[in-house]
Design a protein around this motif. Structure first.
Motif, PDB file in Angstrom:
ATOM      1  N   ARG A   1      -7.141  10.443  -4.212  1.00  0.00           N
ATOM      2  CA  ARG A   1      -7.770   9.138  -3.965  1.00  0.00           C
ATOM      3  C   ARG A   1      -7.443   8.736  -2.526  1.00  0.00           C
ATOM      4  NH1 ARG A   1      -7.853   4.930  -8.665  1.00  0.00           N
ATOM      5  NH2 ARG A   1      -5.611   4.680  -8.429  1.00  0.00           N
TER       6      ARG A   1
ATOM      7  N   LEU B   1      -4.194   5.915 -11.948  1.00  0.00           N
ATOM      8  CA  LEU B   1      -4.683   7.246 -11.626  1.00  0.00           C
ATOM      9  C   LEU B   1      -4.661   8.140 -12.863  1.00  0.00           C
ATOM     10  CD1 LEU B   1      -2.941   8.234  -8.259  1.00  0.00           C
ATOM     11  CD2 LEU B   1      -5.391   7.984  -8.620  1.00  0.00           C
TER      12      LEU B   1
ATOM     13  N   HIS C   1       1.002   7.118 -15.292  1.00  0.00           N
ATOM     14  CA  HIS C   1       0.980   5.818 -14.612  1.00  0.00           C
ATOM     15  C   HIS C   1       2.161   4.954 -15.048  1.00  0.00           C
ATOM     16  CE1 HIS C   1      -0.489   2.181 -12.740  1.00  0.00           C
ATOM     17  NE2 HIS C   1      -0.427   1.558 -13.900  1.00  0.00           N
TER      18      HIS C   1
ATOM     19  N   SER D   1      -2.706  10.355  -4.431  1.00  0.00           N
ATOM     20  CA  SER D   1      -3.349   9.208  -3.797  1.00  0.00           C
ATOM     21  C   SER D   1      -2.710   8.860  -2.458  1.00  0.00           C
ATOM     22  CB  SER D   1      -3.285   7.983  -4.719  1.00  0.00           C
ATOM     23  OG  SER D   1      -3.874   6.857  -4.090  1.00  0.00           O
TER      24      SER D   1
ATOM     25  N   GLU E   1       0.877  -1.169   0.000  1.00  0.00           N
ATOM     26  CA  GLU E   1       0.000   0.000   0.000  1.00  0.00           C
ATOM     27  C   GLU E   1       0.914   1.218   0.000  1.00  0.00           C
ATOM     28  OE1 GLU E   1      -3.958   0.729   2.402  1.00  0.00           O
ATOM     29  OE2 GLU E   1      -2.238   1.357   3.620  1.00  0.00           O
TER      30      GLU E   1
ATOM     31  N   GLU F   1      -2.584   3.678  -3.075  1.00  0.00           N
ATOM     32  CA  GLU F   1      -2.254   2.916  -4.275  1.00  0.00           C
ATOM     33  C   GLU F   1      -1.817   1.521  -3.854  1.00  0.00           C
ATOM     34  OE1 GLU F   1      -2.628   4.304  -7.694  1.00  0.00           O
ATOM     35  OE2 GLU F   1      -3.888   5.157  -6.109  1.00  0.00           O
ATOM     36  N   TYR F   2      -2.035   0.546  -4.741  1.00  0.00           N
ATOM     37  CA  TYR F   2      -1.685  -0.836  -4.405  1.00  0.00           C
ATOM     38  C   TYR F   2      -0.867  -1.465  -5.524  1.00  0.00           C
ATOM     39  CZ  TYR F   2      -4.937  -0.290  -0.595  1.00  0.00           C
ATOM     40  OH  TYR F   2      -5.553   0.160   0.539  1.00  0.00           O
TER      41      TYR F   2
ATOM     42  N   TYR G   1       5.110   6.164 -13.220  1.00  0.00           N
ATOM     43  CA  TYR G   1       4.978   5.782 -11.808  1.00  0.00           C
ATOM     44  C   TYR G   1       5.391   4.323 -11.612  1.00  0.00           C
ATOM     45  CZ  TYR G   1       2.683   5.216  -7.231  1.00  0.00           C
ATOM     46  OH  TYR G   1       2.410   4.960  -5.915  1.00  0.00           O
TER      47      TYR G   1
ATOM     48  N   THR H   1       1.772   5.510  -1.638  1.00  0.00           N
ATOM     49  CA  THR H   1       1.170   6.803  -1.959  1.00  0.00           C
ATOM     50  C   THR H   1       1.703   7.331  -3.286  1.00  0.00           C
ATOM     51  OG1 THR H   1       2.884   8.141  -0.888  1.00  0.00           O
ATOM     52  CG2 THR H   1       1.078   7.349   0.502  1.00  0.00           C
ATOM     53  N   LYS H   2       0.984   8.285  -3.839  1.00  0.00           N
ATOM     54  CA  LYS H   2       1.480   9.102  -4.944  1.00  0.00           C
ATOM     55  C   LYS H   2       1.228  10.546  -4.547  1.00  0.00           C
ATOM     56  CE  LYS H   2       1.243   9.986  -9.924  1.00  0.00           C
ATOM     57  NZ  LYS H   2       0.519   9.762 -11.195  1.00  0.00           N
TER      58      LYS H   2
ATOM     59  N   PHE I   1      -0.466  -3.305 -10.734  1.00  0.00           N
ATOM     60  CA  PHE I   1      -1.124  -2.244  -9.987  1.00  0.00           C
ATOM     61  C   PHE I   1      -2.637  -2.442 -10.035  1.00  0.00           C
ATOM     62  CE2 PHE I   1       3.006  -0.613 -10.948  1.00  0.00           C
ATOM     63  CZ  PHE I   1       3.344   0.173  -9.862  1.00  0.00           C
TER      64      PHE I   1
END
Length: 236
Positions: free
Chosen positions: A222, A55, A19, A61, A7, A64-65, A22, A9-10, A51
């Motif tokens: 998010r 996003l 994306h 976010s 889990e 994010e996962y 990322y 973040t962005k 992922f």
């Protein structure tokens, strides 16, 4: 193979990277952490990672996962520490759990991460237009929530179609104030056949329902991604 779910973040520092970029950030972080990553086969091998849901550009976010695989068993604290230290500014590792596959005798595998996503929650902050008042914002959101249908026009290089947004709203849009900013909270369904973006709903609220907000200065965050009503990290 040994699979983990992260889990992450962005943050605002990297809100305008795509994306794909990322994903590249995370792949480089795994390499810097010197984790025994599993690679795909073929002429262009890459780290096995997946992922949950991409996003939109400019959206940040808190949830994010990412699933990734290792070739050797390592204890969770070691993987967490090494990966955390290798992450750049704007990305933070919040939680990490091993993905436990069902026993072979049951004849099933754990669902793919993307297939587990059923909903996403968002917080939108935007300034009010000059001279606007609170009642105008309340009436705009109320009108949208009470509408039976509300369409947005989505144009991409591959599609040009009308999207009915209300079918994807799991809860009515919530409106409040955060300082001098309008704050909207949206809970949006993500289905195998499609979804709607929070920015699309916001544009509809402003242009069709008269929400007195300044679109060009919105911050979309998010705050959660869930499956079966639970954060995706809790499904493994």
């Amino acid at each position: 193979m040994y699979k983990y779910r992260a889990e992450i973040t962005k943050g605002e520092e990297i809100r305008y990277i795509s994306h794909l970029d990322y994903a590249g950030v995370m792949e480089r972080a795994i390499r810097r952490a010197k984790l025994p990553a599993a690679y795909s086969e073929g002429f262009n091998p890459h780290i096995k990672m997946a992922f949950a849901s991409a996003l939109s550009l400019g959206v940040v976010s808190e949830a994010e996962y990412m699933d990734f695989e290792l070739t050797k068993p390592l204890c969770q604290p070691e993987v967490f520490e090494k990966l955390s230290q290798a992450l750049p500014e704007g990305v933070k590792l919040l939680r990490l759990k091993p993905v436990r596959e069902p026993k072979p005798c049951k004849g099933k595998k754990h669902k793919a991460l993307m297939a587990e996503v059923e909903e996403a929650e968002y917080e939108l902050l935007l300034p009010m237009a000059e001279g606007a008042d609170w009642n105008g914002a309340v009436n705009a959101v109320k009108a949208y929530n009470e509408a039976k249908e509300a369409f947005v026009h989505r144009v991409t290089p591959k599609t040009d179609k009308q999207i009915e947004t209300k079918q994807y709203m799991m809860q009515p849009v919530k409106l409040s104030m955060a300082g001098d900013l309008l704050k909207l909270n949206m809970d949006i369904a993500i289905t195998q056949t499609g979804s709607v973006k929070p920015g699309e709903v916001l544009e509809l609220l402003v242009k069709e329902y008269g929400l007195p907000g300044i679109l060009g200065r919105v911050l979309i965050r998010r705050t959660a991604m869930k499956g079966q009503g639970k954060p995706l990290i809790e499904l493994v």
